[in-house]
Structure formats: structure tokens, C-alpha cells
Design a protein around this motif. Sequence first.
Motif, PDB file in Angstrom:
ATOM      1  N   LYS A 117      39.547 100.597  50.707  1.00 39.78           N
ATOM      2  CA  LYS A 117      38.862  99.322  50.477  1.00 39.78           C
ATOM      3  C   LYS A 117      38.160  98.861  51.751  1.00 39.78           C
ATOM      4  O   LYS A 117      37.087  98.255  51.692  1.00 39.78           O
ATOM      5  N   ALA A 118      38.759  99.147  52.895  1.00 40.60           N
ATOM      6  CA  ALA A 118      38.088  98.831  54.168  1.00 40.60           C
ATOM      7  C   ALA A 118      36.757  99.567  54.226  1.00 40.60           C
ATOM      8  O   ALA A 118      35.739  99.005  54.659  1.00 40.60           O
ATOM      9  N   MET A 119      36.746 100.805  53.776  1.00 43.07           N
ATOM     10  CA  MET A 119      35.518 101.590  53.770  1.00 43.07           C
ATOM     11  C   MET A 119      34.476 100.976  52.829  1.00 43.07           C
ATOM     12  O   MET A 119      33.285 101.010  53.114  1.00 43.07           O
ATOM     13  N   MET A 120      34.932 100.414  51.707  1.00 44.85           N
ATOM     14  CA  MET A 120      33.990  99.787  50.773  1.00 44.85           C
ATOM     15  C   MET A 120      33.303  98.592  51.424  1.00 44.85           C
ATOM     16  O   MET A 120      32.098  98.386  51.240  1.00 44.85           O
ATOM     17  N   TYR A 121      34.050  97.797  52.184  1.00 40.87           N
ATOM     18  CA  TYR A 121      33.436  96.670  52.881  1.00 40.87           C
ATOM     19  C   TYR A 121      32.438  97.175  53.929  1.00 40.87           C
ATOM     20  O   TYR A 121      31.375  96.588  54.117  1.00 40.87           O
ATOM     21  N   GLN A 122      32.796  98.252  54.609  1.00 37.43           N
ATOM     22  CA  GLN A 122      31.855  98.819  55.581  1.00 37.43           C
ATOM     23  C   GLN A 122      30.589  99.299  54.893  1.00 37.43           C
ATOM     24  O   GLN A 122      29.494  99.091  55.398  1.00 37.43           O
ATOM     25  N   GLU A 123      30.731  99.946  53.749  1.00 36.23           N
ATOM     26  CA  GLU A 123      29.568 100.423  53.006  1.00 36.23           C
ATOM     27  C   GLU A 123      28.647  99.262  52.640  1.00 36.23           C
ATOM     28  O   GLU A 123      27.422  99.376  52.751  1.00 36.23           O
ATOM     29  N   ARG A 124      29.235  98.152  52.230  1.00 36.77           N
ATOM     30  CA  ARG A 124      28.420  96.985  51.882  1.00 36.77           C
ATOM     31  C   ARG A 124      27.682  96.460  53.108  1.00 36.77           C
ATOM     32  O   ARG A 124      26.501  96.108  53.027  1.00 36.77           O
ATOM     33  N   ALA A 125      28.373  96.410  54.253  1.00 36.40           N
ATOM     34  CA  ALA A 125      27.734  95.938  55.486  1.00 36.40           C
ATOM     35  C   ALA A 125      26.599  96.875  55.893  1.00 36.40           C
ATOM     36  O   ALA A 125      25.514  96.411  56.279  1.00 36.40           O
ATOM     37  N   ILE A 126      26.833  98.174  55.770  1.00 39.19           N
ATOM     38  CA  ILE A 126      25.795  99.144  56.142  1.00 39.19           C
ATOM     39  C   ILE A 126      24.587  98.988  55.223  1.00 39.19           C
ATOM     40  O   ILE A 126      23.441  99.015  55.679  1.00 39.19           O
ATOM     41  N   SER A 127      24.819  98.799  53.940  1.00 35.84           N
ATOM     42  CA  SER A 127      23.703  98.609  52.998  1.00 35.84           C
ATOM     43  C   SER A 127      22.891  97.369  53.354  1.00 35.84           C
ATOM     44  O   SER A 127      21.659  97.386  53.309  1.00 35.84           O
ATOM     45  N   MET A 128      23.584  96.282  53.727  1.00 35.16           N
ATOM     46  CA  MET A 128      22.867  95.065  54.124  1.00 35.16           C
ATOM     47  C   MET A 128      22.056  95.306  55.389  1.00 35.16           C
ATOM     48  O   MET A 128      20.916  94.837  55.500  1.00 35.16           O
ATOM     49  N   ILE A 129      22.619  96.040  56.335  1.00 32.66           N
ATOM     50  CA  ILE A 129      21.904  96.349  57.579  1.00 32.66           C
ATOM     51  C   ILE A 129      20.662  97.174  57.278  1.00 32.66           C
ATOM     52  O   ILE A 129      19.592  96.932  57.827  1.00 32.66           O
ATOM     53  N   GLU A 130      20.795  98.149  56.386  1.00 33.15           N
ATOM     54  CA  GLU A 130      19.643  98.978  56.025  1.00 33.15           C
ATOM     55  C   GLU A 130      18.543  98.140  55.383  1.00 33.15           C
ATOM     56  O   GLU A 130      17.362  98.333  55.674  1.00 33.15           O
ATOM     57  N   GLU A 131      18.921  97.186  54.527  1.00 33.16           N
ATOM     58  CA  GLU A 131      17.933  96.311  53.897  1.00 33.16           C
ATOM     59  C   GLU A 131      17.203  95.468  54.940  1.00 33.16           C
ATOM     60  O   GLU A 131      15.981  95.323  54.883  1.00 33.16           O
ATOM     61  N   GLN A 187      23.651 106.157  62.252  1.00 34.68           N
ATOM     62  CA  GLN A 187      22.806 106.864  63.214  1.00 34.68           C
ATOM     63  C   GLN A 187      21.343 106.789  62.802  1.00 34.68           C
ATOM     64  O   GLN A 187      20.466 106.613  63.644  1.00 34.68           O
ATOM     65  N   ARG A 188      21.065 106.907  61.488  1.00 32.86           N
ATOM     66  CA  ARG A 188      19.686 106.787  61.013  1.00 32.86           C
ATOM     67  C   ARG A 188      19.127 105.395  61.303  1.00 32.86           C
ATOM     68  O   ARG A 188      17.975 105.248  61.698  1.00 32.86           O
ATOM     69  N   VAL A 189      19.951 104.376  61.125  1.00 31.77           N
ATOM     70  CA  VAL A 189      19.508 103.003  61.413  1.00 31.77           C
ATOM     71  C   VAL A 189      19.229 102.850  62.912  1.00 31.77           C
ATOM     72  O   VAL A 189      18.206 102.300  63.304  1.00 31.77           O
TER      73      VAL A 189
END
Length: 193
Positions: A117-131, A187-189
Motif C-alpha cells: 500500500k505504501a507503494m500505491m501511494y508512491q505511484e499516485r505521487a509519481i503520477s501527479m509529478i509526471e502530470e 529517473q525519466r522525470v
Amino acid sequence: MKLLRLMAVVMAVLILGVSMVRAREETVSVSEPGVGMGVSEMIEEGEVMYELPYPGLLPGHYLYPLKMMRDRVVEWLTFDRGKKIELMVLYADKRMAAAKVLLERGEEDLGVETGLKAMMYQERAISMIEEIKVEGENVGVWANSLERGTAKYRETWRGLVEKVSEKTRPRMDEYKDRANEHNKRLQRVLERE
């Protein structure tokens, strides 16, 4: 019935208010030595310079569902994208700290589930950063913080893998794969920064 609902709303507001103040106090401290380093370099160098916050109530506690409800309400009431990213990082960090405690206690299934679940929150944060990055805004601070957080999670997870049963290890490998994917996305970001 209306009185009961009103009392529930008042209680929720009080819990939410106290929790928001405490959440602001329990900040994630990130030290400067890891800035600009890749995840693998930080791990090779030794201990990752990233502190996980106190997790608070742990999954399995009878009041934990209230904590989850509070977290969702706070997230829902957070409109600033930067603050929301910071909130997702805080939630991820707290889940990882809780996973560590649970795994150390021997509650393997719940610990692994909490870590994922910690990873899911990280995924959401990464998606927001990418946007936000696509819109041309600077996201380096958030991306670096997430990168160090991912490194800390991997370091923590690596130390715990040795302590769990053989039955639990395959689920922990799922975590490793997701952490690698997070690192590639970050890394891509950062390359475009």
C-alpha cells in the motif's frame, strides 16, 4: 438519529483537526547528502539518508479504519497539487514504517500488504509529478524526495526479507519489481528537469 449524526460529524472534525496538526509536526526529514544521486548509488554508499515518520496506529488496530477514513478526508480536502504530493509521500512513508513494525513483530501478511500500500501511494505521487512536469513546472524537489524514499524503502525491505518465512518472500519480490519501476519513472522525470 439526527443528533447521532451530528455527534459523529463533530467527532470526525475534531479527530481530523488534531490529526492534521499532528501530521504537520511529523514531517519527513530528508538530508542533503543524497541529493542528485541515483537510488543505486545511495544504496551502495551505505545507509540511505531518509527518515521514516512514526507510523501511528497500525493496521489491525480496531481504530485503524478511522485513521484511513481521516486520511481520505484530508486528501479529498487538499486542493493544492504540491501539498497533495507531499501528503501522498507522507502516507507512503507512514505505511512503510508501519510495514516494518508489523514485519518485525512477525505479522508477515499484514506487513507485506501494508508495504505494498505504501507503494500505491508512491505511484499516485509519481503520477501527479509526471502530470505537473508535462505542464512545464519544476518537480525536481518532489522527484528527488520520492527517489530517496524509494531507496529507503528498498533498504528497509532488503533488511526485512531475511527475517520472513519462505512463504512470504515471493510477495516481497513483487515489491522489489514495483520499486524498480518507480525508480525508472522518477529517473525519466529527473532527466527532463
